[in-house]
Design a protein around this motif. Structure first.
Motif, mmCIF file in Angstrom:
data_model
loop_
_atom_site.group_PDB
_atom_site.id
_atom_site.type_symbol
_atom_site.label_atom_id
_atom_site.label_comp_id
_atom_site.label_asym_id
_atom_site.label_seq_id
_atom_site.Cartn_x
_atom_site.Cartn_y
_atom_site.Cartn_z
ATOM 1 N N PHE A 150 114.710 17.770 1.015
ATOM 2 C CA PHE A 150 115.856 18.610 1.358
ATOM 3 C C PHE A 150 117.061 17.731 1.659
ATOM 4 O O PHE A 150 116.949 16.505 1.734
ATOM 5 N N GLN A 151 118.209 18.394 1.787
ATOM 6 C CA GLN A 151 119.436 17.678 2.107
ATOM 7 C C GLN A 151 119.638 17.700 3.614
ATOM 8 O O GLN A 151 119.899 18.754 4.189
ATOM 9 N N GLY A 152 119.482 16.569 4.259
ATOM 10 C CA GLY A 152 119.765 16.486 5.688
ATOM 11 C C GLY A 152 121.265 16.496 5.933
ATOM 12 O O GLY A 152 122.071 16.564 4.994
ATOM 13 N N PHE B 56 98.398 21.359 7.917
ATOM 14 C CA PHE B 56 97.520 20.264 8.327
ATOM 15 C C PHE B 56 96.895 20.588 9.667
ATOM 16 O O PHE B 56 97.254 21.582 10.312
ATOM 17 N N ARG C 176 121.880 25.346 7.584
ATOM 18 C CA ARG C 176 121.731 24.293 6.565
ATOM 19 C C ARG C 176 120.246 24.080 6.336
ATOM 20 O O ARG C 176 119.431 24.498 7.166
ATOM 21 N N GLN C 177 119.874 23.474 5.232
ATOM 22 C CA GLN C 177 118.451 23.291 4.935
ATOM 23 C C GLN C 177 117.773 22.679 6.156
ATOM 24 O O GLN C 177 118.256 21.683 6.702
ATOM 25 N N THR D 120 116.538 13.635 2.495
ATOM 26 C CA THR D 120 115.481 13.608 3.506
ATOM 27 C C THR D 120 114.236 14.280 2.944
ATOM 28 O O THR D 120 114.322 15.154 2.079
ATOM 29 N N ILE E 177 106.387 12.859 13.059
ATOM 30 C CA ILE E 177 106.637 14.136 13.728
ATOM 31 C C ILE E 177 105.435 14.499 14.591
ATOM 32 O O ILE E 177 105.572 14.882 15.750
ATOM 33 N N ASP E 178 104.258 14.390 14.000
ATOM 34 C CA ASP E 178 103.039 14.837 14.674
ATOM 35 C C ASP E 178 101.885 14.120 14.002
ATOM 36 O O ASP E 178 101.533 14.440 12.865
ATOM 37 N N HIS F 46 108.835 12.571 8.876
ATOM 38 C CA HIS F 46 110.206 12.847 8.426
ATOM 39 C C HIS F 46 110.749 11.536 7.895
ATOM 40 O O HIS F 46 110.560 10.494 8.516
ATOM 41 N N ILE G 32 103.656 22.808 4.315
ATOM 42 C CA ILE G 32 102.418 22.040 4.096
ATOM 43 C C ILE G 32 101.576 22.190 5.360
ATOM 44 O O ILE G 32 102.060 21.935 6.468
ATOM 45 N N LYS H 158 101.791 14.714 0.567
ATOM 46 C CA LYS H 158 102.704 15.670 -0.061
ATOM 47 C C LYS H 158 103.975 15.740 0.757
ATOM 48 O O LYS H 158 103.937 15.626 1.984
ATOM 49 N N SER H 159 105.091 15.936 0.059
ATOM 50 C CA SER H 159 106.361 16.019 0.771
ATOM 51 C C SER H 159 107.256 17.079 0.156
ATOM 52 O O SER H 159 107.105 17.446 -1.010
ATOM 53 N N ILE H 160 108.184 17.566 0.969
ATOM 54 C CA ILE H 160 109.195 18.540 0.549
ATOM 55 C C ILE H 160 110.556 17.888 0.768
ATOM 56 O O ILE H 160 110.839 17.398 1.866
ATOM 57 N N VAL I 223 110.306 15.910 4.484
ATOM 58 C CA VAL I 223 109.216 16.007 5.445
ATOM 59 C C VAL I 223 107.933 16.091 4.637
ATOM 60 O O VAL I 223 107.915 16.661 3.541
ATOM 61 N N GLY I 224 106.884 15.518 5.177
ATOM 62 C CA GLY I 224 105.629 15.524 4.441
ATOM 63 C C GLY I 224 104.453 15.394 5.373
ATOM 64 O O GLY I 224 104.610 15.303 6.593
ATOM 65 N N VAL I 225 103.278 15.420 4.759
ATOM 66 C CA VAL I 225 102.027 15.233 5.495
ATOM 67 C C VAL I 225 101.188 14.203 4.752
ATOM 68 O O VAL I 225 101.093 14.235 3.519
ATOM 69 N N ALA J 114 102.191 14.471 10.097
ATOM 70 C CA ALA J 114 103.461 14.950 9.547
ATOM 71 C C ALA J 114 104.538 13.923 9.843
ATOM 72 O O ALA J 114 104.591 13.367 10.945
ATOM 73 N N ASP K 147 114.797 19.066 11.905
ATOM 74 C CA ASP K 147 116.066 18.560 11.372
ATOM 75 C C ASP K 147 116.749 19.734 10.690
ATOM 76 O O ASP K 147 116.324 20.162 9.618
#
Lengths: 93, 93
Positions: B17-19, A17, A84-85, B24, B47-48, B89, A15, B13-15, B26-28, B87, A48
């Motif tokens: 995943f398996q932490g 930004f 890992r992811q 988990t 994150i930012d 997490h 994504i 929007k987010s993606i 991450v998105g913006v 961004a 992560d």
């Protein structure tokens, strides 16, 4: 508007930004091996996850995990093995 | 397979995943004001970016920026004012 990009048959998604100073993405890499091309200078930080990275001009794989970062010049490529992811943050300059 | 989710007319929007331990994302978040509902206990880390957050049961807005995090119980909601594109997490437990 937030643009989502997909690469490598949707095994990497990001994504885009506007960071405070630089165009930036956050994304996730699925487990696998990928070669990324650069068109700009990139600074990639693992948010992560766990990556083995072979940087341009090197023969060794280096492990990067949470909070660690590496830089890649423009117009080259680097190889990544995703253990890992992994969520990452990348700035473009 | 990496699932992308969109909320608030695509302003978040987010993606997923398996932490290492927890589900988990991450998105913006684009600039704006949003109220997020929780179905699980969430730990959100900037994150930012830069967010003003009003947590459940509080009347004060608190500023969160790079590396700072807050926790929200399940089955409640919290308000966010996004100062610049941010961004984040988020883990779900």
């Amino acid at each position: 508007m937030l643009n989502v990009n997909s690469y490598f048959d949707d095994k990497v998604k990001s994504i885009a930004f506007q960071g405070q100073e630089l165009a930036t993405t956050v994304g996730v890499m699925d487990i696998g091996e990928f070669t990324f091309g650069t068109s700009q200078f990139e600074t990639m930080t693992v948010i992560d996850g766990e990556l083995d990275v072979k940087l341009p001009g090197t023969e060794n794989w280096q492990r990067f995990t949470n909070g660690e970062q590496f830089e890649v010049a423009a117009n080259t490529s680097f190889d990544v093995k995703v253990i890992r992811q992994t969520a990452y943050h990348c700035t473009y300059a």
